[in-house]
Enzyme design. Structure first.
Site, PDB file in Angstrom:
ATOM      1  N   PRO A 176       0.809  -1.221   0.000  1.00  0.00           N
ATOM      2  CA  PRO A 176       0.000   0.000   0.000  1.00  0.00           C
ATOM      3  C   PRO A 176       0.848   1.281   0.000  1.00  0.00           C
ATOM      4  O   PRO A 176       0.345   2.358  -0.319  1.00  0.00           O
ATOM      5  CB  PRO A 176      -0.835  -0.100   1.280  1.00  0.00           C
ATOM      6  CG  PRO A 176      -0.510  -1.381   1.935  1.00  0.00           C
ATOM      7  CD  PRO A 176       0.517  -2.106   1.136  1.00  0.00           C
ATOM      8  N   GLU A 210       1.812  -8.480   8.782  1.00  0.00           N
ATOM      9  CA  GLU A 210       1.839  -7.061   9.153  1.00  0.00           C
ATOM     10  C   GLU A 210       2.781  -6.243   8.290  1.00  0.00           C
ATOM     11  O   GLU A 210       2.686  -5.036   8.219  1.00  0.00           O
ATOM     12  CB  GLU A 210       2.257  -6.908  10.622  1.00  0.00           C
ATOM     13  CG  GLU A 210       1.315  -7.573  11.593  1.00  0.00           C
ATOM     14  CD  GLU A 210      -0.106  -7.022  11.523  1.00  0.00           C
ATOM     15  OE1 GLU A 210      -0.264  -5.792  11.508  1.00  0.00           O
ATOM     16  OE2 GLU A 210      -1.046  -7.833  11.465  1.00  0.00           O
ATOM     17  N   ASP A 235     -10.193   1.895 -24.705  1.00  0.00           N
ATOM     18  CA  ASP A 235     -10.422   1.629 -23.275  1.00  0.00           C
ATOM     19  C   ASP A 235     -10.655   2.902 -22.484  1.00  0.00           C
ATOM     20  O   ASP A 235     -10.090   3.944 -22.807  1.00  0.00           O
ATOM     21  CB  ASP A 235      -9.168   0.994 -22.635  1.00  0.00           C
ATOM     22  CG  ASP A 235      -9.082  -0.496 -22.869  1.00  0.00           C
ATOM     23  OD1 ASP A 235     -10.080  -1.079 -23.305  1.00  0.00           O
ATOM     24  OD2 ASP A 235      -8.005  -1.046 -22.600  1.00  0.00           O
TER      25      ASP A 235
END
Ligand code: 6GU
Length: 221
Positions: free
Chosen positions: A86, A113, A164
């Site tokens: 992330p 984690e 697209d």
């Protein structure tokens, strides 16, 4: 193109890569995808791949050794090593086009984690697929692989991704098929006109209108 994926959960990939367009791309040798369980590289007597964090804190942290050894066993001079996290660069269609031009991609899926910070040192870059937290990089690696494989030459008709959503920062125009009227909803007249210039103009306008309404942030780019 060759794609290697390092994961602790290889079974997650079996169904996803054995369907539809990805399946066909693999069968036609447009892409080779290999899943590696990096636990197999662990030199720990119990095949451990994680440990508690220095300095304390919650959860387990992936250790360097199994991931370093696994990457080093498959890396060549043509490889790009990509960490899925992330914290990474937000993934966009533009990046899908760039990655589709590479010869060899190695994706590392974090889990638990987190991972030892030193794992970043063997990576060329880091990617995130959005501002939310997943339990691991596996789903992200599937999303990214899917978006790349469909762009490889001969996988789908060139025309199908020329228009697209996100190309030129515009969303797709609306499309219709038979019947002409369904439950009172009609296909726009212009699409039945056979006038290709008019149809092209209509589609461009609809694309811009839709983008203005739904994703004004794209138009600012
Ligand atoms: Cl690439 N990994 C994880 N664990 N969570 C994410 C992500 C990646 N992208 C968005 N959230």
């Amino acid at each position: 193109m060759k794609i290697d994926i390092l994961t602790l959960f290889p079974e997650m990939y079996e169904k996803v890569f054995s369907q539809s367009i990805i399946k066909r791309a693999i069968e036609e040798n447009k892409v080779e995808i290999e899943i590696h369980n990096f636990r197999e590289y662990s030199k720990d007597p119990h095949r451990k791949v994680d440990d508690t964090p220095y300095g304390g804190g919650n959860g387990m942290v992936l250790t360097c050794q199994p991931i370093f050894d696994c990457v080093e066993s498959i890396k060549t001079k043509d490889s790009k090593v990509i960490l899925l996290t992330p914290d990474g660069i937000p993934y966009k269609q533009e990046m899908a086009y760039k990655l589709a031009n590479e010869k060899h991609l190695i994706f590392i899926c974090g889990h638990y984690e987190g991972f030892d910070e030193r794992i970043r040192s063997i990576c060329d870059f880091e990617i995130s697929i959005g501002d939310y937290v997943l339990t691991g990089g596996e789903l992200a690696s599937m999303v990214i692989t899917d978006s790349i494989v469909r762009l490889l030459p001969g996988v789908i008709e060139e025309g199908s991704h020329k228009n697209d959503s996100f190309n030129n920062n515009l969303l797709d125009y609306p499309t219709y098929t038979k019947p002409r009227v369904f439950r009172g909803m009609e296909v726009p007249e212009v699409l039945l006109s056979g006038d290709h210039k008019k149809i092209e103009e209509y589609r461009k306008e609809e694309s811009i209108k839709k983008t203005q309404f739904r994703r004004p942030d794209l138009l600012k780019k």
